[in-house]
Design a protein around this motif. Structure first.
Motif, mmCIF file in Angstrom:
data_model
loop_
_atom_site.group_PDB
_atom_site.id
_atom_site.type_symbol
_atom_site.label_atom_id
_atom_site.label_comp_id
_atom_site.label_asym_id
_atom_site.label_seq_id
_atom_site.Cartn_x
_atom_site.Cartn_y
_atom_site.Cartn_z
ATOM 1 N N ASN A 193 -29.743 35.343 17.487
ATOM 2 C CA ASN A 193 -29.310 34.613 18.330
ATOM 3 C C ASN A 193 -28.348 34.010 19.024
ATOM 4 O O ASN A 193 -27.820 33.069 18.947
ATOM 5 N N ALA A 194 -27.685 34.822 19.047
ATOM 6 C CA ALA A 194 -25.527 34.306 19.094
ATOM 7 C C ALA A 194 -25.160 33.472 19.675
ATOM 8 O O ALA A 194 -24.727 32.338 19.169
ATOM 9 N N LYS A 195 -26.079 33.777 20.791
ATOM 10 C CA LYS A 195 -25.170 32.397 22.319
ATOM 11 C C LYS A 195 -25.979 31.438 21.951
ATOM 12 O O LYS A 195 -25.388 30.210 21.803
ATOM 13 N N LYS A 196 -27.219 31.290 21.392
ATOM 14 C CA LYS A 196 -27.440 29.837 22.023
ATOM 15 C C LYS A 196 -27.023 28.937 20.600
ATOM 16 O O LYS A 196 -26.884 27.947 19.645
ATOM 17 N N ALA A 197 -26.897 29.237 18.951
ATOM 18 C CA ALA A 197 -27.018 29.790 17.542
ATOM 19 C C ALA A 197 -24.916 28.350 18.127
ATOM 20 O O ALA A 197 -24.862 27.553 17.308
#
Ligand SMILES: Nc1ncnc2c1ncn2[C@@H]1O[C@H](COP(=O)(O)OP(=O)(O)OP(=O)(O)O)[C@@H](O)[C@H]1O
Ligand SMILES: [Mg+2]
Length: 237
Positions: A193-197
């Motif tokens: 979950n790249a964006k949230k991370a």
């Protein structure tokens, strides 16, 4: 501080990581992203002492840990939550915590448990519940509590939001943030979950094919048109 310096590593003869260098600092969330099979989990396993290192060194607060067996690395203050679940489903929450705390001196144990539970107050209701009956998010909280009881300097989390609802994923990542900001740990976070991370991260690394393809601030990677579109499934803004 943890530093991985020019490390090449893999499984027996199968090389996965090629000349990877990363740094993780205390009070910071260091995010590692990349496509499936790019070596993210292998990097965490390598830091933990679970792969074959061909070259390079890994240091934790100046001490070389790259030639130590995994249990010794753990004793130097490194906690690792693997991608697969690391809780005992058939035991209760209280029993899981006790398993995690078996090396913790008796006089420190209850203080450590209270500190972990202060991050996850909802777990206090479930102390006598079998972990297998908890939700995915709650099980993740038990796993993090178990790691915290050992009072690590560095905590590495491999996809802690996998299988969680978007809402729970956000909550778990807020807790991950507070492990760095409030408890002062160096956090290494691997996420699909790249964006949230990246939104909660400080520094970021992108791994592609076992090599470092980007390093910089999390914000920089989040806003990188080309890389975010190619590798992170984010639309260019
Ligand atoms: N225990 C193992 N033995 C042999 N090869 C392995 C082992 N674990 C992983 N690999 C291989 O190493 C490569 C990198 O895998 P790794 O699990 O590090 O990727 P990843 O970036 O974590 O992927 P994902 O996003 O799917 O979790 C893959 O080609 C994989 O097949
Ligand atoms: Mg993985």
């Amino acid at each position: 501080m943890l530093s991985v310096e020019n490390v090449s590593a893999g499984y027996g003869k199968l090389q996965v990581l090629n000349d990877v260098s990363i740094v993780a600092r205390e009070k910071e969330v260091t995010v590692i992203v990349g496509p499936n099979g790019s070596g993210k989990s292998t990097l965490l396993k390598t830091i933990s002492g679970l792969t074959t290192i061909y070259s390079g060194v890994i240091r934790l607060d100046g001490v070389i840990i790259s030639r130590m067996p995994a249990h010794q690395v753990a004793r130097h203050g490194l906690a690792y939550l693997p991608q697969t679940e690391s809780v005992f489903s058939h035991l209760t929450v209280a029993e899981n915590l006790r398993m995690a705390g078996y090396t913790v001196p008796k006089e420190l144990y209850s203080e450590r448990v209270s500190r972990a539970l202060s991050l996850f107050p909802q777990l206090t209701e479930y102390m006598n519940t079998k972990v297998g009956n908890l939700s995915g998010g709650e099980r993740q909280m038990v796993a993090m509590s178990m790691a915290l009881i050992r009072n690590p300097k560095v905590i590495m989390l491999d996809e802690p939001t996998a299988n969680l609802s978007p809402k729970l994923a956000t909550a778990v990542l807020q807790i991950v943030r507070s492990l760095a900001s409030d408890l002062g740990l160096a956090v290494i976070l691997v996420e699909q979950n790249a964006k949230k991370a990246l939104e909660i991260g400080d520094r970021a690394y992108l791994l592609v094919g076992g090599q470092k393809a980007f390093e910089g601030s999390a914000k920089e990677l989040l806003n990188h048109r080309e890389l975010s579109r190619l590798y992170l499934g984010l639309k260019a803004v």
